[in-house]
Design a protein around this motif. Sequence first.
Motif, PDB file in Angstrom:
ATOM      1  N   GLN A  95       0.836  -1.212   0.000  1.00  9.70           N
ATOM      2  CA  GLN A  95       0.000   0.000   0.000  1.00  9.70           C
ATOM      3  C   GLN A  95       0.866   1.256   0.000  1.00  9.70           C
ATOM      4  OE1 GLN A  95      -2.834  -0.707   3.079  1.00  9.70           O
ATOM      5  NE2 GLN A  95      -4.355   0.574   2.060  1.00  9.70           N
ATOM      6  N   LEU A  96       1.980   1.214   0.685  1.00 13.40           N
ATOM      7  CA  LEU A  96       2.896   2.352   0.683  1.00 13.40           C
ATOM      8  C   LEU A  96       3.441   2.604  -0.722  1.00 13.40           C
ATOM      9  CD1 LEU A  96       4.279   4.374   2.624  1.00 13.40           C
ATOM     10  CD2 LEU A  96       6.176   2.772   2.703  1.00 13.40           C
ATOM     11  N   VAL A  97       3.808   1.542  -1.409  1.00 17.80           N
ATOM     12  CA  VAL A  97       4.308   1.670  -2.780  1.00 17.80           C
ATOM     13  C   VAL A  97       3.196   2.172  -3.707  1.00 17.80           C
ATOM     14  CG1 VAL A  97       5.200   0.349  -4.745  1.00 17.80           C
ATOM     15  CG2 VAL A  97       6.118  -0.040  -2.467  1.00 17.80           C
ATOM     16  N   VAL A  98       1.971   1.678  -3.496  1.00 17.92           N
ATOM     17  CA  VAL A  98       0.843   2.137  -4.314  1.00 17.92           C
ATOM     18  C   VAL A  98       0.621   3.637  -4.127  1.00 17.92           C
ATOM     19  CG1 VAL A  98      -1.673   1.990  -4.566  1.00 17.92           C
ATOM     20  CG2 VAL A  98      -0.306  -0.087  -4.450  1.00 17.92           C
ATOM     21  N   GLY A  99       0.708   4.128  -2.900  1.00 22.04           N
ATOM     22  CA  GLY A  99       0.548   5.554  -2.642  1.00 22.04           C
ATOM     23  C   GLY A  99       1.620   6.387  -3.318  1.00 22.04           C
ATOM     24  N   VAL A 100       2.852   5.935  -3.269  1.00 22.34           N
ATOM     25  CA  VAL A 100       3.955   6.673  -3.902  1.00 22.34           C
ATOM     26  C   VAL A 100       3.809   6.650  -5.421  1.00 22.34           C
ATOM     27  CG1 VAL A 100       6.455   6.694  -4.252  1.00 22.34           C
ATOM     28  CG2 VAL A 100       5.523   6.335  -1.968  1.00 22.34           C
ATOM     29  N   VAL A 101       3.472   5.489  -5.976  1.00 18.35           N
ATOM     30  CA  VAL A 101       3.297   5.393  -7.428  1.00 18.35           C
ATOM     31  C   VAL A 101       2.119   6.258  -7.877  1.00 18.35           C
ATOM     32  CG1 VAL A 101       2.657   3.809  -9.296  1.00 18.35           C
ATOM     33  CG2 VAL A 101       4.400   3.154  -7.645  1.00 18.35           C
ATOM     34  N   PHE A 102       1.037   6.245  -7.097  1.00 22.17           N
ATOM     35  CA  PHE A 102      -0.116   7.104  -7.408  1.00 22.17           C
ATOM     36  C   PHE A 102       0.306   8.566  -7.451  1.00 22.17           C
ATOM     37  CE2 PHE A 102      -3.477   9.837  -5.649  1.00 22.17           C
ATOM     38  CZ  PHE A 102      -4.434   9.691  -6.636  1.00 22.17           C
ATOM     39  N   TRP A 103       1.054   8.995  -6.449  1.00 22.36           N
ATOM     40  CA  TRP A 103       1.506  10.386  -6.401  1.00 22.36           C
ATOM     41  C   TRP A 103       2.370  10.729  -7.607  1.00 22.36           C
ATOM     42  CZ3 TRP A 103       1.284  15.178  -5.309  1.00 22.36           C
ATOM     43  CH2 TRP A 103       2.403  15.979  -5.364  1.00 22.36           C
ATOM     44  N   LEU A 104       3.314   9.863  -7.958  1.00 25.99           N
ATOM     45  CA  LEU A 104       4.221  10.155  -9.065  1.00 25.99           C
ATOM     46  C   LEU A 104       3.477  10.218 -10.400  1.00 25.99           C
ATOM     47  CD1 LEU A 104       7.310   7.996  -8.077  1.00 25.99           C
ATOM     48  CD2 LEU A 104       7.063  10.475  -7.933  1.00 25.99           C
ATOM     49  N   VAL A 105       2.579   9.285 -10.631  1.00 29.67           N
ATOM     50  CA  VAL A 105       1.861   9.251 -11.913  1.00 29.67           C
ATOM     51  C   VAL A 105       0.940  10.466 -12.046  1.00 29.67           C
ATOM     52  CG1 VAL A 105       0.097   7.994 -13.212  1.00 29.67           C
ATOM     53  CG2 VAL A 105       2.001   6.759 -12.188  1.00 29.67           C
ATOM     54  N   VAL A 106       0.161  10.740 -11.011  1.00 30.60           N
ATOM     55  CA  VAL A 106      -0.779  11.853 -11.099  1.00 30.60           C
ATOM     56  C   VAL A 106      -0.042  13.191 -11.146  1.00 30.60           C
ATOM     57  CG1 VAL A 106      -2.655  13.036  -9.901  1.00 30.60           C
ATOM     58  CG2 VAL A 106      -2.629  10.559 -10.026  1.00 30.60           C
ATOM     59  N   HIS A 107       1.041  13.296 -10.416  1.00 33.95           N
ATOM     60  CA  HIS A 107       1.776  14.563 -10.411  1.00 33.95           C
ATOM     61  C   HIS A 107       2.422  14.831 -11.773  1.00 33.95           C
ATOM     62  CE1 HIS A 107       3.672  18.035  -8.699  1.00 33.95           C
ATOM     63  NE2 HIS A 107       4.843  17.623  -9.148  1.00 33.95           N
ATOM     64  N   THR A 108       2.936  13.809 -12.436  1.00 32.75           N
ATOM     65  CA  THR A 108       3.494  14.039 -13.775  1.00 32.75           C
ATOM     66  C   THR A 108       2.395  14.445 -14.754  1.00 32.75           C
ATOM     67  OG1 THR A 108       3.372  11.674 -14.224  1.00 32.75           O
ATOM     68  CG2 THR A 108       5.489  12.541 -13.512  1.00 32.75           C
ATOM     69  N   CYS A 109       1.190  13.872 -14.604  1.00 33.25           N
ATOM     70  CA  CYS A 109       0.068  14.302 -15.451  1.00 33.25           C
ATOM     71  C   CYS A 109      -0.292  15.759 -15.176  1.00 33.25           C
ATOM     72  CB  CYS A 109      -1.141  13.405 -15.212  1.00 33.25           C
ATOM     73  SG  CYS A 109      -0.919  11.730 -15.786  1.00 33.25           S
ATOM     74  N   LEU A 110      -0.280  16.151 -13.904  1.00 31.11           N
ATOM     75  CA  LEU A 110      -0.592  17.539 -13.558  1.00 31.11           C
ATOM     76  C   LEU A 110       0.476  18.502 -14.073  1.00 31.11           C
ATOM     77  CD1 LEU A 110      -1.952  17.172  -9.924  1.00 31.11           C
ATOM     78  CD2 LEU A 110      -3.245  17.621 -12.008  1.00 31.11           C
ATOM     79  N   LEU A 111       1.726  18.068 -14.079  1.00 29.06           N
ATOM     80  CA  LEU A 111       2.793  18.913 -14.625  1.00 29.06           C
ATOM     81  C   LEU A 111       2.593  19.146 -16.113  1.00 29.06           C
ATOM     82  CD1 LEU A 111       6.017  17.551 -12.901  1.00 29.06           C
ATOM     83  CD2 LEU A 111       4.868  19.715 -12.495  1.00 29.06           C
ATOM     84  N   GLU A 112       2.273  18.090 -16.842  1.00 28.15           N
ATOM     85  CA  GLU A 112       2.042  18.240 -18.278  1.00 28.15           C
ATOM     86  C   GLU A 112       0.822  19.119 -18.549  1.00 28.15           C
ATOM     87  OE1 GLU A 112       3.882  17.303 -20.923  1.00 28.15           O
ATOM     88  OE2 GLU A 112       5.364  16.779 -19.396  1.00 28.15           O
ATOM     89  N   MET A 113      -0.203  18.952 -17.727  1.00 19.44           N
ATOM     90  CA  MET A 113      -1.401  19.759 -17.885  1.00 19.44           C
ATOM     91  C   MET A 113      -1.089  21.235 -17.637  1.00 19.44           C
ATOM     92  SD  MET A 113      -5.065  19.014 -16.171  1.00 19.44           S
ATOM     93  CE  MET A 113      -5.032  20.047 -14.726  1.00 19.44           C
TER      94      MET A 113
END
Length: 103
Positions: free
Chosen positions: A46-64
Amino acid sequence: MDEPRRIPIHRSLNRPSLILGGERELVLMTMLFAAMICFTASSWVQLVVGVVFWLVVHTCLLEMAKNDPLMSKVYQRHVKYRAHYPAHAGMFSEPPQIQKWKE
């Protein structure tokens, strides 16, 4: 005396409010969700899922934010006024059926 009056407009007044390169509200919400996933973790997965979620969504927000720093606000306004802009506008098309204001 021939030169017109100049008033400086500071950049900080016109700049969008960004955090870590993304829109402020969206970045803070994804941080909150990722922290909720990580801190309620009962396992390392679950800790890894939270970190991966943050990284994926944050890169999408950066591109946006690179394309348009106020994209979520523009989208919210688009959804709000959708009834006022018919999809097939033309000279002979029917006017949209909109509720009248203050009936």
